[in-house]
Scaffold this motif. Structure first.
Motif, short mmCIF file in Angstrom:
data_model
loop_
_atom_site.label_atom_id
_atom_site.label_comp_id
_atom_site.label_asym_id
_atom_site.label_seq_id
_atom_site.Cartn_x
_atom_site.Cartn_y
_atom_site.Cartn_z
N CYS A 6 0.68 -1.43 0.08
CA CYS A 6 0.00 0.19 0.26
C CYS A 6 1.20 1.47 -0.02
CB CYS A 6 -0.44 0.26 0.81
SG CYS A 6 -1.49 1.22 1.57
N ASN A 7 0.73 1.97 -0.69
CA ASN A 7 1.60 3.46 -0.84
C ASN A 7 0.95 4.34 0.24
OD1 ASN A 7 1.80 2.89 -3.33
ND2 ASN A 7 0.21 3.70 -4.33
N CYS A 8 -0.06 4.16 0.72
CA CYS A 8 0.16 4.98 2.34
C CYS A 8 0.05 4.55 3.38
CB CYS A 8 -1.76 5.12 2.32
SG CYS A 8 -2.97 6.09 1.08
N GLU A 15 1.46 -10.48 -3.75
CA GLU A 15 2.73 -11.21 -4.48
C GLU A 15 2.44 -11.75 -5.78
OE1 GLU A 15 6.61 -13.17 -3.01
OE2 GLU A 15 5.11 -13.26 -2.02
N GLY A 16 2.87 -11.62 -6.77
CA GLY A 16 2.84 -12.01 -8.15
C GLY A 16 3.27 -11.53 -9.31
N PRO A 26 -6.98 -2.57 2.74
CA PRO A 26 -8.67 -3.08 3.60
C PRO A 26 -8.31 -2.34 5.81
CG PRO A 26 -6.63 -5.47 3.41
CD PRO A 26 -6.21 -4.46 2.28
N ARG A 27 -6.36 -2.03 5.60
CA ARG A 27 -6.11 -1.52 6.87
C ARG A 27 -6.79 -0.19 6.79
NH1 ARG A 27 -0.03 -1.39 7.90
NH2 ARG A 27 -0.40 -3.51 8.86
N CYS A 28 -5.96 0.52 6.26
CA CYS A 28 -6.71 2.43 5.13
C CYS A 28 -7.04 2.60 4.78
CB CYS A 28 -5.19 3.33 5.61
SG CYS A 28 -4.42 2.78 4.07
N ARG A 29 -8.27 1.38 3.74
CA ARG A 29 -9.16 1.77 2.89
C ARG A 29 -8.39 2.51 1.69
NH1 ARG A 29 -11.12 -2.10 5.09
NH2 ARG A 29 -12.09 -1.78 6.46
N ALA A 30 -7.55 2.95 1.25
CA ALA A 30 -6.56 3.87 0.22
C ALA A 30 -6.39 2.75 -0.69
CB ALA A 30 -5.03 3.67 0.53
N MET A 31 -7.21 3.49 -1.95
CA MET A 31 -7.31 2.45 -3.11
C MET A 31 -6.26 2.75 -4.03
SD MET A 31 -9.57 1.20 -5.16
CE MET A 31 -10.06 -0.08 -6.79
N ASN A 32 -5.68 1.55 -4.89
CA ASN A 32 -3.98 1.38 -5.20
C ASN A 32 -3.79 1.05 -6.06
OD1 ASN A 32 -1.61 1.78 -2.60
ND2 ASN A 32 -3.63 0.92 -1.87
N CYS A 33 -3.33 1.55 -7.67
CA CYS A 33 -3.49 1.04 -8.98
C CYS A 33 -1.83 1.24 -9.32
CB CYS A 33 -3.88 2.54 -9.65
SG CYS A 33 -6.00 2.76 -9.16
N TYR A 34 -1.70 0.11 -9.88
CA TYR A 34 0.02 0.27 -10.64
C TYR A 34 -0.45 -0.79 -12.09
CZ TYR A 34 0.62 -0.49 -5.86
OH TYR A 34 0.95 -0.09 -3.86
#
Length: 57
Positions: A6-8, A15-16, A26-34
């Motif tokens: 997570c970026n935050c 992993e993959g 699930p911890r901080c609810r931030a949306m991560n896009c890669y």
């Protein structure tokens, strides 16, 4: 394999190998896009591992 965090909050999310990944932490609810910057080379090399070399001219 690539480890995705997570970026935050830096929690390990996945992993993959991927081309595009959207995942919500699930911890901080931030949306991560890669998005992959280049295609996977290992897959291309693994597919030709059993082939004979091309004939010489």
């Amino acid at each position: 394999m690539i480890e995705v965090r997570c970026n935050c909050c830096n929690k390990k999310l996945a992993e993959g190998e991927f081309m595009k990944l959207n995942i919500k932490c699930p911890r901080c609810r931030a949306m991560n896009c890669y998005v992959a910057t280049s295609p996977l080379v290992t897959g291309a090399l693994a597919g030709s591992a059993g082939l004979a070399p091309p004939p010489e001219r």
